[in-house]
Structures are given as C-alpha cells and as structure tokens.
Motif scaffolding. Structure first.
Motif, PDB file in Angstrom:
ATOM      1  N   TYR A 141       0.838  -1.197   0.000  1.00  0.00           N
ATOM      2  CA  TYR A 141       0.000   0.000   0.000  1.00  0.00           C
ATOM      3  C   TYR A 141       0.880   1.256   0.000  1.00  0.00           C
ATOM      4  O   TYR A 141       0.663   2.182  -0.780  1.00  0.00           O
ATOM      5  CB  TYR A 141      -0.904  -0.026   1.233  1.00  0.00           C
ATOM      6  CG  TYR A 141      -1.791   1.165   1.417  1.00  0.00           C
ATOM      7  CD1 TYR A 141      -2.778   1.458   0.498  1.00  0.00           C
ATOM      8  CD2 TYR A 141      -1.636   2.006   2.522  1.00  0.00           C
ATOM      9  CE1 TYR A 141      -3.604   2.554   0.662  1.00  0.00           C
ATOM     10  CE2 TYR A 141      -2.456   3.094   2.700  1.00  0.00           C
ATOM     11  CZ  TYR A 141      -3.440   3.370   1.763  1.00  0.00           C
ATOM     12  OH  TYR A 141      -4.247   4.461   1.943  1.00  0.00           O
ATOM     13  N   TRP A 225      -7.622  -5.899  -1.424  1.00  0.00           N
ATOM     14  CA  TRP A 225      -6.677  -4.996  -2.083  1.00  0.00           C
ATOM     15  C   TRP A 225      -7.393  -3.847  -2.792  1.00  0.00           C
ATOM     16  O   TRP A 225      -7.007  -2.690  -2.607  1.00  0.00           O
ATOM     17  CB  TRP A 225      -5.784  -5.809  -3.026  1.00  0.00           C
ATOM     18  CG  TRP A 225      -4.751  -4.998  -3.711  1.00  0.00           C
ATOM     19  CD1 TRP A 225      -4.630  -4.792  -5.051  1.00  0.00           C
ATOM     20  CD2 TRP A 225      -3.683  -4.251  -3.109  1.00  0.00           C
ATOM     21  NE1 TRP A 225      -3.577  -3.985  -5.332  1.00  0.00           N
ATOM     22  CE2 TRP A 225      -2.977  -3.627  -4.149  1.00  0.00           C
ATOM     23  CE3 TRP A 225      -3.280  -4.043  -1.794  1.00  0.00           C
ATOM     24  CZ2 TRP A 225      -1.875  -2.818  -3.923  1.00  0.00           C
ATOM     25  CZ3 TRP A 225      -2.177  -3.227  -1.561  1.00  0.00           C
ATOM     26  CH2 TRP A 225      -1.492  -2.634  -2.613  1.00  0.00           C
ATOM     27  N   LEU A 228      -8.277  -1.157  -0.422  1.00  0.00           N
ATOM     28  CA  LEU A 228      -7.194  -0.271   0.008  1.00  0.00           C
ATOM     29  C   LEU A 228      -6.826   0.709  -1.099  1.00  0.00           C
ATOM     30  O   LEU A 228      -6.573   1.874  -0.839  1.00  0.00           O
ATOM     31  CB  LEU A 228      -5.952  -1.098   0.374  1.00  0.00           C
ATOM     32  CG  LEU A 228      -6.014  -1.921   1.647  1.00  0.00           C
ATOM     33  CD1 LEU A 228      -4.696  -2.635   1.878  1.00  0.00           C
ATOM     34  CD2 LEU A 228      -6.337  -1.034   2.829  1.00  0.00           C
ATOM     35  N   VAL A 229      -6.779   0.223  -2.344  1.00  0.00           N
ATOM     36  CA  VAL A 229      -6.249   1.044  -3.444  1.00  0.00           C
ATOM     37  C   VAL A 229      -7.279   2.060  -3.940  1.00  0.00           C
ATOM     38  O   VAL A 229      -6.951   3.216  -4.180  1.00  0.00           O
ATOM     39  CB  VAL A 229      -5.772   0.147  -4.609  1.00  0.00           C
ATOM     40  CG1 VAL A 229      -5.347   0.987  -5.796  1.00  0.00           C
ATOM     41  CG2 VAL A 229      -4.622  -0.734  -4.157  1.00  0.00           C
TER      42      VAL A 229
END
Lengths: 289, 324
Positions: A141, A225, A228-229
């Motif tokens: 991250y 993921w 988070l992105v």
C-alpha cells in the motif's frame, strides 16, 4: 461399449447409480440453498431481512419485483450499481487476460528449458506462494502511494499479474506435454517464441480455461486490495460497492439483496459455458500427451 | 557458427548505406535473443521483475516496519518493542487461537471429504456429472460480500432465521449463533465448507483424470477390491494434488479474514470471537493506523504459516526429489 451396457443393466449397479447420483443431488441442493433463500428474499422488502433474518419462505403473495424495478430504474442508486458492475467487468477482463498470458510464458520458460537458475526460480515461485498476501498488504500500500498508483486500476491489477499459483498450475500442465514437440518445431524452423505461441499454447487451452475461471473468480471477488487502493466511489468494484451498502440501519438492503443476486448471474453464465469446455479439454486426454 | 559466417556478408550488403557496426551488433543481439540460451530468461523476466517489486521489497519493508513506530510524518526505530507488546497482547492471542483453530478444522473438513466426493464423481456411478460440478463450484464464484451477507442473515439470532429453524427442527433449540465462541466458529466453518468443497473437489478430480487408467485395469486383473484400488493406486498417485491443496489450505486458513469480516458485518465481533490474525493486522494497520505494530502481527503470521507449511511439505517428502 457392449460390455458397459451389460454392466449398467445389472440391478446392483443400478442401485449404485441411484445412490451416487442421489448423493450429488442432495449435496447440490444444500449448496444452492443459501443462494435460493437469497433469491426469494430479493423479491421482498429489504426491511424484512433486518427484522426476520434469512430463511426459505415460499409465500408468493408477499413477493414482488419492486427491488429489481428499483435496481433498473436508472435513478442514482441504480446508476451507481451499474457503474460498479462495469468497473468490475473491466478489471476482471484485463487482469485475467494479462495474468494468463504472463503466467503461461513464465511457466513455459520454467518447464521447457534447462537453464542455470531454473530450479532456484521454481523454488522462489513456490516460496512466494507461502507468504500470505496480507503480510505484504501494508508495505505494498505504501509502495502504491510512492508509485502514485493509488485510486487507479493499474494499481489494483499490477500486483497480481504473476500469480504463483497460476504459474504453478501451468507448469504442472506443461510438464505433461512431450518436449519432442519443441525439437520437431525447431527443425521446422520455428523460433523459440513462435513455438511457445503457435505450438504449445493451443495444446494448453484446457489449462487456460480452468486458470481463466480461477483468475476471473479471484479478480471478480477481490475485496481486500481494491478496498485499500480504490478511494473514489466512482472507481469502486462491485464487491466494494455492495459492501458500502452494509450500513447498520439497513436502509439499503433492497439494493443490496437484488444487486447481490444480479451480481452472481453473469459470472455464473460464463462459468457454465466455460465449464463444458473444461470437461472437453480434460476428457480429450491432452494431459497424457 | 557456420550459419553466422555465411549470413554476415549478405547482411552487410543489404545494409551497406547504414552503420555496419550497429547492424552487426543488432543482428548479434537478435540472434542472442532468439537463442535457446537466452529465451528462457526472456520468458521468466516478468516474474523476476514482479518478484522483486511486489514481493522482496514489501517483505523486507514489512520486517523493517515491524521494528518501527510509523507516524504520519516521521517514523522512529523502537527495536523489538512491537514484539514484546504483542506477547502481552491478549486480543492478539485470541486472534491467533481463532485462526489456528479455523485452519485446523478446514483441513479436517476440506481435504478428505472433497477427495472422496471426487473419487465418487469420477466413478461411473454418477449421472449428469457436469451439472453437479457446476453447482458445487458455484459458491466459489460468489463474492464473499454476498455469501457472507447471506450467511449472516441465516445465522441471525432471531428464531425466524434459517439456522435456528434447522437447529430447532433437529431438537437442538435456538442459538445466538454469532454471539458465542463455538457457534461463531461453526458459522465460519459452514461458510468455508460451502465455499470450498466444490473447488477442492475439482482439484482432486483433475488429479484423478491424470492417473493412467491402465493402472486400474492392472489392479482389476490382480483382483483388487475398490478399497484396495483407492488405497494403493488412487491415494499415492493423487499425492501431488493433495500436497497442493494442503499447502493452499494452510495458507488460506491462517490468513482468513474476509469471511469473518462479512459474517459480522465489519471487523468487530462480540468478545472477538470472529477476530483472526489478519483481522487484527487490518484493525491495527488500517483502522488504527499503527502500521509498525500491524507489520509485527504480519511477521508473526508469516512465521506461523512457514513453520506449518514446511513441516507439512517435509512430512510429505516434497523436497526429496525434483525429477520424477
């Protein structure tokens, strides 16, 4: 063939067939159960779910299409939903295509040649598989922030292009193919790269089909993921979008339940088409070479 | 070499107007690029790049961060303070216990049963195989967000929920499923079995397909019973598949997070009955923005996962031989 028929005709065998098939029928009913219950619930107001939980309720008089009408109405919620849908489709298609190609070529290199670092590299492939992604999640991250890939689809896709399990599966499959094919093609004047594309790749179609489904599944369902992105609501994928509907107040359960059911549909259809192809590929005896 | 010699003059003629040296080195490069020596490296190059960028670097960073106190502006080295804190952290201990328990039960439930189902599916006792395979695989296609939500609503504490209807039908009474330790674990395992039975069965099924049928014919001639055939032909030849399934199951079991996250509609469950190691990592790293401490949690997870997987692989003799 004739022998098989006489075998199938014996009463003993018929009982076996009924039991065997019956077993999978029951297992399948158990598996379908939650989705069926969800499907029934999607024809009822979302507030029912909050108040009663989920259970099979076949009472037709309380069922209507309101949730789906709302989902397809083209209002703000509906637009949001189909935007997530489109985003998920795009990410899945691109990442599956790239992942399959890259992993195929990597596995091809690891299988078809003898070179110095071959065994070390293969051990490394296995080693990467043994480190849970979640450990790398936070440093990755930070890395994505440094690369300015936060809130981009590139950031979502890029880290998974060399999936170790996909490489591993391709390698297993390719090891089953005769290496004489390569020498024959070389004598015919093919270069190393066109052999991999024109000779071996068509033979690996069954592996592409089954890995394609697994990768598509992983990408379509990925939550951690992308969560988070992706930061902007207009970039959300379907799972993340649906997740944002899970408020404790339950005012969005109409869209949630109808949207969830509609979210299962297309990938199921694709799988049913692919599924036949996998069975074809497996029974073609390509594995034995 | 001979080919090279004969080709050079023709090449020179063709490019007589251009820089001959440049063409020569380009040809040399091209020849090298297409050679059998270099081709394998070209093939594996994407993996090597990805390996360093998205594996080695973050892994090293995870280690270094675990010895730091990561602040918004600056970070400072604090030695093993994160780890000593972890040792005394009761919530972390609960998370480890939950993850290990979950992993153990998924191994018990999701290896022998899918294997037997695959053997049964592979026999000629089952009709309409394609249908069952498709149906059993379907849960894996379903997003955890969707399946977790469905199961949360089924495991509701209200008596109108499906699980309470089933358990009271069986005379077991009703429960507040998602509020007690054991029933919370049952809920997690039900979701795991629902999702992965079909996938693991397909893995075993493809393993079974690669077993040479002449071995079964030979066993038939020797008068082997079905049990003996399973024990002495199927089981040993299925071993590579079993090892693969075992490896990914250990990893998936220990790193489970989303199932719990969706079952409890968020990362907090009563008395942390659904908290897993990764759940704790997420809680510390993302929710409480304490990345250093979260990385220490991650390192512990890594060590546990590696110990279990290496022990398993050594017991299975995977490292003994490379070629077969």
């Amino acid at each position: 063939m004739a022998k098989q028929k006489t075998l199938a005709a014996t009463p003993h065998r018929r009982v076996g067939t009924v039991l065997g098939t019956g077993f999978f029928l029951i297992l399948s009913l158990i598996i379908v159960f939650p989705v069926f219950a969800g499907l029934l619930a999607s024809f009822r107001p979302g507030t029912q779910l909050i108040r009663r939980g989920l259970s099979i309720d076949l009472n037709l008089s309380t069922m209507n299409l309101d949730n789906y009408k709302y989902l397809f109405s083209g209002n703000a919620d509906s637009q949001k939903y189909f935007m997530w849908y489109k985003n998920s489709l795009l990410i899945t298609l691109v990442s599956v295509a790239l992942t399959l190609l890259i992993c195929y070529f990597v596995a091809y290199g690891l299988t078809m040649y003898d070179f110095k670092f071959k065994n070390i590299l293969f051990t490394i492939v296995l080693a990467t598989m043994m480190v849970p992604f979640e450990i790398l999640m936070l440093p990755l991250y930070k890395e994505m922030i440094a690369f300015k890939l936060i809130d981009t689809y590139t950031g979502v896709i890029i880290i998974g292009l060399c999936g170790a399990s996909t490489i591993f599966f391709f390698k297993q499959y390719l090891s089953g193919l005769p290496k004489d094919l390569l020498d024959a093609a070389r004598i015919d004047g093919c270069n190393e790269y066109s052999i991999s594309v024109k000779i071996i790749l068509p033979l690996a179609k069954p592996a592409f089909a089954s890995m394609g489904i697994l990768c598509a599944m992983g990408s379509w369902n990925a939550i951690l993921w992308p969560l988070l992105v992706l930061k902007g609501a207009e970039k959300f994928t379907l799972p993340i979008g649906l997740n944002t509907l899970l408020t404790p107040y339950g005012n969005n359960y109409d869209v949630l339940i109808a949207g969830s059911m509609f979210g299962i549909l297309p990938i199921l259809v694709i799988f049913l088409i692919f599924n036949r192809y996998i069975i074809d590929g497996m029974t073609a005896g390509a594995v034995k070479g | 070499m001979d080919v090279n010699m004969s080709r050079v003059p023709a090449e020179r003629q063709a490019s007589s107007f251009k820089n001959i040296e440049g063409t020569k080195s380009f040809m040399k490069f091209k020849k090298l690029f297409y050679s059998q020596k270099v081709a394998p490296y070209v093939f594996v190059l994407p993996f090597i790049i990805s390996f360093f960028l998205f594996w080695v670097y973050p892994l090293i960073t995870a280690f270094t961060m675990s010895f730091q106190d990561i602040g918004a502006i600056k970070s400072e080295w604090i030695g093993i303070a994160n780890y000593t804190k972890l040792l005394k952290d009761n919530v972390f201990r609960i998370a480890v216990m939950n993850s290990v328990k979950y992993m153990f039960f998924t191994l018990v439930l999701l290896i022998p049963f899918p294997m037997l189902f695959a053997v049964l599916m592979d026999s000629n006792l089952v009709k309409a195989k394609g249908v069952w395979k498709a149906v059993l695989y379907m849960p894996a296609l379903t997003s955890v967000v969707i399946s977790g939500t469905l199961f949360r609503l089924m495991f509701t504490e209200y008596t109108t929920g499906q699980m309470n209807i089933i358990s009271s039908f069986l005379g077991l009474g009703t429960y507040k499923w998602l509020k007690m330790g054991w029933s919370g674990m049952v809920a997690l395992l039900v979701v795991a079995c629902w999702r992965w039975t079909g996938v693991n069965m397909l893995y075993f099924l493809s393993g079974l397909k690669s077993i040479d049928s002449s071995l079964y014919e030979a066993a038939d001639i020797d008068g082997a019973s079905s049990m003996q055939k399973f024990r002495y032909v199927t089981l040993p030849l299925l071993k590579p598949t079993t090892v693969y399934v075992l490896t990914i199951s250990v990893y998936a079991g220990l790193a489970m997070f989303l199932e719990s996250y969706m079952l409890w509609a968020g990362n907090s469950s009563p008395n942390n009955i659904g908290l897993t190691i990764v759940g704790y990592l997420y809680k510390r790293g993302i929710e409480k923005n304490d990345m250093g401490y979260a990385c220490a949690v991650g390192v512990v997870l890594l060590v546990v996962a590696l110990i279990i997987n290496f022990a398993q692989l050594i017991l299975n003799g995977t490292f003994k031989k490379e070629e077969d």
